[in-house]
Design an enzyme around this catalytic site. Sequence first.
Site, PDB file in Angstrom:
ATOM      1  N   LYS A 103       0.885  -1.192  -0.004  1.00  0.00           N
ATOM      2  CA  LYS A 103      -0.055  -0.086  -0.154  1.00  0.00           C
ATOM      3  C   LYS A 103       0.827   1.398  -0.047  1.00  0.00           C
ATOM      4  CE  LYS A 103      -3.958  -2.136   2.545  1.00  0.00           C
ATOM      5  NZ  LYS A 103      -5.053  -2.038   3.394  1.00  0.00           N
TER       6      LYS A 103
ATOM      7  N   TYR B 210     -12.483  -1.683  -3.311  1.00  0.00           N
ATOM      8  CA  TYR B 210     -13.160  -1.965  -1.689  1.00  0.00           C
ATOM      9  C   TYR B 210     -14.611  -1.796  -1.485  1.00  0.00           C
ATOM     10  CZ  TYR B 210      -8.316  -2.195   0.211  1.00  0.00           C
ATOM     11  OH  TYR B 210      -6.975  -2.522   0.746  1.00  0.00           O
TER      12      TYR B 210
HETATM   13  P1  CMP Z   1      -7.146  -4.590   4.047  1.00  0.00           P
HETATM   14  O1  CMP Z   1      -6.795  -5.963   4.467  1.00  0.00           O
HETATM   15  O2  CMP Z   1      -6.751  -3.938   2.854  1.00  0.00           O
HETATM   16  O3  CMP Z   1      -8.881  -4.708   4.096  1.00  0.00           O
HETATM   17  C1  CMP Z   1      -9.594  -3.553   4.449  1.00  0.00           C
HETATM   18  C2  CMP Z   1      -8.951  -2.245   5.059  1.00  0.00           C
HETATM   19  O4  CMP Z   1      -9.721  -1.512   5.410  1.00  0.00           O
HETATM   20  C3  CMP Z   1      -7.969  -2.796   6.071  1.00  0.00           C
HETATM   21  O5  CMP Z   1      -6.905  -3.558   5.590  1.00  0.00           O
HETATM   22  C4  CMP Z   1      -7.456  -1.376   6.759  1.00  0.00           C
HETATM   23  O6  CMP Z   1      -6.522  -0.991   6.033  1.00  0.00           O
HETATM   24  C5  CMP Z   1      -8.857  -0.780   6.732  1.00  0.00           C
HETATM   25  N1  CMP Z   1      -9.615  -0.794   7.946  1.00  0.00           N
HETATM   26  C6  CMP Z   1     -10.206  -1.812   8.660  1.00  0.00           C
HETATM   27  N2  CMP Z   1     -10.690  -1.465   9.699  1.00  0.00           N
HETATM   28  C7  CMP Z   1     -10.428   0.009   9.913  1.00  0.00           C
HETATM   29  C8  CMP Z   1     -10.592   0.813  10.699  1.00  0.00           C
HETATM   30  N3  CMP Z   1     -11.370   0.701  11.837  1.00  0.00           N
HETATM   31  N4  CMP Z   1     -10.227   2.153  10.399  1.00  0.00           N
HETATM   32  C9  CMP Z   1      -9.537   2.367   9.427  1.00  0.00           C
HETATM   33  N5  CMP Z   1      -9.198   1.461   8.605  1.00  0.00           N
HETATM   34  C10 CMP Z   1      -9.626   0.460   8.817  1.00  0.00           C
END
Ligand code: CMP
Length: 140
Positions: A11, A51
């Site tokens: 990322k 997403y």
């Molecule tokens: P990822 O595995 O890319 O999948 C979804 C993403 O949302 C996750 O990793 C985090 O980077 C982000 N994410 C999940 N929960 C939160 C949260 N509570 N606050 C901010 N970002 C989040």
Amino acid sequence: MAVERTFSMIKPDATKRNLTGAITKMLEDAGLRVVASRRVWMSRREAEGFYAVHKERPFFGELVESMSSGPTVVQVLEGENAIAKNREVMGATNPANADEGTIRKVHALSIGENSVHGSDAPETAAQEIAYWFSQTQVVG
Ligand code: CMP
């Protein structure tokens, strides 16, 4: 165990800190092979599409903002049990809960800037690979 493919992203929080090589080495050391790799600066629209499953979550705006804030390295990883293995080497979503030695424990800054993404199941792996790569771009 079957040879699988999974989708991975390094990322923007990590590419901005010049960690592409360090993170890729951790993936390779875990037995995963990079069979496709491309650097992209995703648009807000691309981040929202990727997403979309999270679009009702309170953190969605922050997630889209962060993913479109700089370059991301999108990758396809191949290996025995690649989906589970990648998730193991990534560590927990929140780096505060990640095991020692995992990518997120070593490199992530916060849950929102957690350095890497990896598919969680065969169906999502197939969808996420197809979002960024055509079949001919994946060379095993
Ligand atoms: P990822 O595995 O890319 O999948 C979804 C993403 O949302 C996750 O990793 C985090 O980077 C982000 N994410 C999940 N929960 C939160 C949260 N509570 N606050 C901010 N970002 C989040």
